[in-house]
Write a protein that holds these residues in place. Structure first.
Motif, PDB file in Angstrom:
ATOM      1  N   VAL A  31       0.825  -1.215   0.000  1.00 17.54           N
ATOM      2  CA  VAL A  31       0.000   0.000   0.000  1.00 17.54           C
ATOM      3  C   VAL A  31       0.859   1.265   0.000  1.00 17.54           C
ATOM      4  CG1 VAL A  31      -1.847   1.246   1.210  1.00 17.54           C
ATOM      5  CG2 VAL A  31      -1.738  -1.256   1.373  1.00 17.54           C
ATOM      6  N   ALA A  32       0.413   2.243  -0.805  1.00 15.54           N
ATOM      7  CA  ALA A  32       1.022   3.579  -0.773  1.00 15.54           C
ATOM      8  C   ALA A  32      -0.069   4.603  -0.482  1.00 15.54           C
ATOM      9  CB  ALA A  32       1.680   3.901  -2.108  1.00 15.54           C
ATOM     10  N   VAL A  33       0.298   5.638   0.270  1.00 16.07           N
ATOM     11  CA  VAL A  33      -0.609   6.758   0.539  1.00 16.07           C
ATOM     12  C   VAL A  33       0.041   8.024   0.002  1.00 16.07           C
ATOM     13  CG1 VAL A  33      -1.554   8.249   2.342  1.00 16.07           C
ATOM     14  CG2 VAL A  33      -1.703   5.813   2.608  1.00 16.07           C
ATOM     15  N   VAL A  34      -0.747   8.818  -0.730  1.00 19.11           N
ATOM     16  CA  VAL A  34      -0.263  10.110  -1.215  1.00 19.11           C
ATOM     17  C   VAL A  34      -1.034  11.199  -0.465  1.00 19.11           C
ATOM     18  CG1 VAL A  34       0.107  11.585  -3.218  1.00 19.11           C
ATOM     19  CG2 VAL A  34       0.105   9.085  -3.507  1.00 19.11           C
ATOM     20  N   GLU A  35      -0.306  12.088   0.184  1.00 22.78           N
ATOM     21  CA  GLU A  35      -0.942  13.164   0.971  1.00 22.78           C
ATOM     22  C   GLU A  35      -0.252  14.486   0.655  1.00 22.78           C
ATOM     23  OE1 GLU A  35      -2.786  15.767   3.015  1.00 22.78           O
ATOM     24  OE2 GLU A  35      -3.629  13.742   3.038  1.00 22.78           O
ATOM     25  N   ARG A  36      -1.043  15.523   0.359  1.00 16.09           N
ATOM     26  CA  ARG A  36      -0.430  16.795  -0.051  1.00 16.09           C
ATOM     27  C   ARG A  36      -0.116  17.723   1.110  1.00 16.09           C
ATOM     28  NH1 ARG A  36      -5.502  19.844  -3.046  1.00 16.09           N
ATOM     29  NH2 ARG A  36      -6.799  20.082  -1.211  1.00 16.09           N
ATOM     30  N   GLU A  37      -0.768  17.466   2.294  1.00 17.31           N
ATOM     31  CA  GLU A  37      -0.601  18.450   3.363  1.00 17.31           C
ATOM     32  C   GLU A  37      -0.298  17.837   4.722  1.00 17.31           C
ATOM     33  OE1 GLU A  37      -2.782  22.690   4.429  1.00 17.31           O
ATOM     34  OE2 GLU A  37      -3.890  21.132   3.364  1.00 17.31           O
ATOM     35  N   GLY A  97       1.109  13.109  14.388  1.00 23.89           N
ATOM     36  CA  GLY A  97       2.357  12.342  14.511  1.00 23.89           C
ATOM     37  C   GLY A  97       2.075  10.868  14.741  1.00 23.89           C
ATOM     38  N   GLY A  98       1.022  10.595  15.496  1.00 27.49           N
ATOM     39  CA  GLY A  98       0.631   9.209  15.761  1.00 27.49           C
ATOM     40  C   GLY A  98       0.236   8.473  14.498  1.00 27.49           C
ATOM     41  N   ILE A  99      -0.387   9.174  13.548  1.00 26.20           N
ATOM     42  CA  ILE A  99      -0.777   8.553  12.277  1.00 26.20           C
ATOM     43  C   ILE A  99       0.470   8.136  11.497  1.00 26.20           C
ATOM     44  CG2 ILE A  99      -2.012   8.878  10.082  1.00 26.20           C
ATOM     45  CD1 ILE A  99      -3.786   8.890  12.665  1.00 26.20           C
ATOM     46  N   GLY A 100       1.465   9.030  11.493  1.00 29.19           N
ATOM     47  CA  GLY A 100       2.731   8.703  10.828  1.00 29.19           C
ATOM     48  C   GLY A 100       3.332   7.422  11.383  1.00 29.19           C
ATOM     49  N   HIS A 101       3.300   7.294  12.701  1.00 34.34           N
ATOM     50  CA  HIS A 101       3.829   6.101  13.368  1.00 34.34           C
ATOM     51  C   HIS A 101       3.037   4.857  12.954  1.00 34.34           C
ATOM     52  CE1 HIS A 101       5.263   3.371  16.469  1.00 34.34           C
ATOM     53  NE2 HIS A 101       4.015   3.196  16.854  1.00 34.34           N
ATOM     54  N   LEU A 102       1.710   4.959  12.933  1.00 30.69           N
ATOM     55  CA  LEU A 102       0.867   3.811  12.566  1.00 30.69           C
ATOM     56  C   LEU A 102       1.129   3.355  11.130  1.00 30.69           C
ATOM     57  CD1 LEU A 102      -2.603   4.790  14.107  1.00 30.69           C
ATOM     58  CD2 LEU A 102      -1.192   2.828  14.752  1.00 30.69           C
ATOM     59  N   LEU A 103       1.270   4.317  10.215  1.00 29.70           N
ATOM     60  CA  LEU A 103       1.521   3.967   8.809  1.00 29.70           C
ATOM     61  C   LEU A 103       2.882   3.282   8.656  1.00 29.70           C
ATOM     62  CD1 LEU A 103       0.064   7.175   7.120  1.00 29.70           C
ATOM     63  CD2 LEU A 103      -0.926   4.887   7.043  1.00 29.70           C
ATOM     64  N   LYS A 104       3.873   3.803   9.381  1.00 29.85           N
ATOM     65  CA  LYS A 104       5.221   3.216   9.336  1.00 29.85           C
ATOM     66  C   LYS A 104       5.203   1.794   9.902  1.00 29.85           C
ATOM     67  CE  LYS A 104       9.987   4.402  10.551  1.00 29.85           C
ATOM     68  NZ  LYS A 104      10.821   5.334  11.333  1.00 29.85           N
ATOM     69  N   LYS A 105       4.530   1.641  11.034  1.00 33.67           N
ATOM     70  CA  LYS A 105       4.429   0.341  11.698  1.00 33.67           C
ATOM     71  C   LYS A 105       3.791  -0.709  10.781  1.00 33.67           C
ATOM     72  CE  LYS A 105       1.553  -1.624  15.273  1.00 33.67           C
ATOM     73  NZ  LYS A 105       0.521  -1.301  16.260  1.00 33.67           N
ATOM     74  N   ASN A 106       2.824  -0.245   9.973  1.00 32.25           N
ATOM     75  CA  ASN A 106       2.131  -1.168   9.059  1.00 32.25           C
ATOM     76  C   ASN A 106       2.785  -1.246   7.679  1.00 32.25           C
ATOM     77  OD1 ASN A 106      -0.520  -2.314  10.307  1.00 32.25           O
ATOM     78  ND2 ASN A 106      -0.384  -0.202  11.061  1.00 32.25           N
ATOM     79  N   LYS A 107       3.992  -0.660   7.575  1.00 33.61           N
ATOM     80  CA  LYS A 107       4.794  -0.710   6.328  1.00 33.61           C
ATOM     81  C   LYS A 107       4.061  -0.122   5.118  1.00 33.61           C
ATOM     82  CE  LYS A 107       7.598  -4.648   7.869  1.00 33.61           C
ATOM     83  NZ  LYS A 107       7.140  -4.612   9.258  1.00 33.61           N
ATOM     84  N   VAL A 108       3.336   0.962   5.372  1.00 39.30           N
ATOM     85  CA  VAL A 108       2.673   1.696   4.290  1.00 39.30           C
ATOM     86  C   VAL A 108       3.651   2.743   3.768  1.00 39.30           C
ATOM     87  CG1 VAL A 108       0.777   3.279   3.717  1.00 39.30           C
ATOM     88  CG2 VAL A 108       0.371   1.348   5.264  1.00 39.30           C
ATOM     89  N   THR A 109       3.810   2.809   2.445  1.00 43.63           N
ATOM     90  CA  THR A 109       4.675   3.823   1.830  1.00 43.63           C
ATOM     91  C   THR A 109       3.933   5.158   1.805  1.00 43.63           C
ATOM     92  OG1 THR A 109       5.711   2.141   0.443  1.00 43.63           O
ATOM     93  CG2 THR A 109       5.946   4.434  -0.284  1.00 43.63           C
ATOM     94  N   VAL A 110       4.539   6.188   2.380  1.00 43.61           N
ATOM     95  CA  VAL A 110       3.900   7.516   2.408  1.00 43.61           C
ATOM     96  C   VAL A 110       4.637   8.447   1.444  1.00 43.61           C
ATOM     97  CG1 VAL A 110       3.316   9.527   3.822  1.00 43.61           C
ATOM     98  CG2 VAL A 110       3.145   7.227   4.798  1.00 43.61           C
ATOM     99  N   LEU A 111       3.875   9.028   0.516  1.00 38.38           N
ATOM    100  CA  LEU A 111       4.453   9.986  -0.434  1.00 38.38           C
ATOM    101  C   LEU A 111       3.770  11.332  -0.214  1.00 38.38           C
ATOM    102  CD1 LEU A 111       4.230   7.606  -3.511  1.00 38.38           C
ATOM    103  CD2 LEU A 111       6.334   8.234  -2.362  1.00 38.38           C
ATOM    104  N   MET A 112       4.547  12.337   0.171  1.00 42.04           N
ATOM    105  CA  MET A 112       3.976  13.670   0.390  1.00 42.04           C
ATOM    106  C   MET A 112       4.044  14.451  -0.917  1.00 42.04           C
ATOM    107  SD  MET A 112       2.998  13.523   3.519  1.00 42.04           S
ATOM    108  CE  MET A 112       2.499  15.214   3.873  1.00 42.04           C
TER     109      MET A 112
END
Length: 464
Positions: A31-37, A97-112
């Motif tokens: 999974v990847a998440v794209v977030e602009r803000e 900040g907690g959301i960032g931690h959860l996404l990292k923990k679940n190995k989700v790729t985050v693209l800003m």
């Protein structure tokens, strides 16, 4: 270089998007998440959470003024608006900040970055470094919504505010006009009114909180007026004349137009979906009044493309978005998913008094052809409410007279946003009056009123 490929790409990391991403990852999808803000979206950063932090400060301030009632002494009462806002922002930051931690923990790729869909199955992510393309077997649109602006009533951040400006106010309004009495408008009216602003609320419909049951709206209005708010229903703001430090509002009702002067205006006249700049029309996505048209499983009709949350239409609620996110992730992972029933989604408004509801109002139940039985129970008849010093409120239940099905429940008063969940579970389990009557509610609690409101619908209330 080949584009990075994922099983699922989520556009937007609000309560719909980040939950969809986490559930997808739990089910073994890449999974990847794209977030602009901001991770957490509007809800965590500029909506549900920071407003609750502000309202909590106002609630404590209100209680401090009632200290004498409780045998307590509190003198020299005041507040520091900057400190109230700083606490609200700190709460939002902590959760984001907690959301960032959860996404990292679940190995989700985050693209800003800013996303668009140039071709089917492809997401282009624009960042300061350029544009990167990624491919996804399934794509989930979770881009949310923003405040609606009406011509002539546009926010300028100085005299006229949106919810964003109201969350980080530069000053304490002295004379405040709030346009719109839905959840957002009435929550800000409640906050600033409690802190001492002379507050006027204008609503175009025939009552405040227009989506709520008429009796609940009327009860809430009575409390708002008692708190010093001025409520103008069936009224439109046709024009705002702005000059340094003041706004003259032209207010129109059935009798004609009058003018009134304010130093601050908050516009809360609804929201519009963030559908622009994504390339949706070119892909064949159907858009109706700024919202993506979807079926009960949030499918857009374009293969592999889903839309959840505010962009997919009403009700515009974070918990609805999260639940849709889970459902869509499960569908993408090949699991059996259940569509969401709008009638089991509660609405909560955190003004003083709080308002909460689920299912059909009495009026809508009758319009749908039901013969109804209605039960009511007042806070004044509940021991815990009196002990808390919160005797103003009511619980109302609506049943199908033929089957005993709970059609709807509506509440106004202290802590009802926490209590409504009992009726939500009841609606989800398709409960009847008999199930609720046989349920033992703990004493002394506010929840006992939920039992009594059921009993009252059948002429069996014990404490009234």
């Amino acid at each position: 270089m080949a584009a990075k490929s994922f099983d699922m790409i989520v556009i937007g990391a609000g309560p719909g998007g980040y939950v969809a991403a986490i559930r997808g990852a739990q089910l073994g999808l890449s999974v990847a998440v794209v977030e602009r803000e901001h991770l957490g979206g509007i809800c965590l950063n500029w909506g549900c959470i920071p407003t609750k932090a502000l309202l909590r400060s106002a609630e404590v301030f209100h209680l401090m003024h009632r200290a004498k009632e409780f045998g307590l002494k509190a003198e020299g009462l005041g507040y520091d608006l900057d400190a109230v806002v700083a606490r609200s922002r700190a709460v939002a930051k902590q959760l984001s900040g907690g959301i960032g931690h959860l996404l990292k923990k679940n190995k989700v790729t985050v693209l800003m970055g800013e996303a668009s869909l140039p071709r089917p199955g492809v997401v282009a992510v624009k960042t300061g470094a350029g544009v990167e393309e990624i491919t996804g077997k399934a794509i989930v649109l979770a881009t949310g919504a923003r405040a609606r602006t009406l011509p002539g009533l546009e926010a300028d951040g100085d005299l006229v505010w949106t919810y964003k400006h109201a969350l980080v106010p530069k000053r304490m309004p002295k004379k405040l006009l709030v346009i719109g009495s839905g959840a957002i408008g009435i929550e800000f009216a409640s906050f600033f009114n409690t802190l001492g602003a002379e507050t006027t609320v204008v609503e175009v419909m025939d009552r405040v909180l227009p989506v709520e049951d008429a009796e609940i709206s009327a009860f809430a209005k009575k409390q708002f007026v008692k708190q010093g708010m001025k409520i103008l229903e069936k009224t439109t703001v046709v024009k705002l004349d702005r000059s340094p430090g003041k706004v003259v509002a032209h207010l129109q009702d059935a009798k004609g137009t009058v003018t009134a002067e304010f130093d601050t205006v908050i516009s809360a006249v609804g929201i519009v979906g963030n559908v622009e700049g994504l390339g949706l029309e070119a892909l064949g996505v159907k858009i109706d009044r700024t919202h993506v048209v979807v079926d009960e499983f949030c499918r857009t009709g374009v293969p592999g493309l889903y839309a959840i949350g505010d962009i997919a239409g009403a009700p515009w609620l974070a918990h609805k978005a999260s639940h849709e996110g889970v459902m869509v992730a499960e569908l993408i992972a090949g699991k059996h998913a259940h569509p969401i029933k709008p009638g089991t989604i509660a609405g909560c408004t955190y003004c003083t008094p709080q308002v909460a509801s689920v299912g059909l109002t009495e009026e809508k139940a009758k319009a749908a052809g039901y013969e109804v039985r209605v039960g009511r129970f007042p806070f004044i008849g509940n021991g815990k409410a009196i002990a808390l010093g919160e005797p103003e409120g009511m619980v109302k239940t609506v049943f199908d007279a033929k089957t005993g099905e709970l059609l709807g429940a509506h509440m106004v008063g202290a802590e009802v946003t926490e209590m409504i969940q009992g009726y939500v579970i009841g609606r989800t389990l398709e409960t009847t009056e008999e199930d609720l009557m046989h349920t033992v509610f703990p004493h002394p609690t506010l929840s006992e009123m939920m039992h009594e409101a059921v009993l009252d619908a059948y002429g069996r209330a014990l404490h009234m």
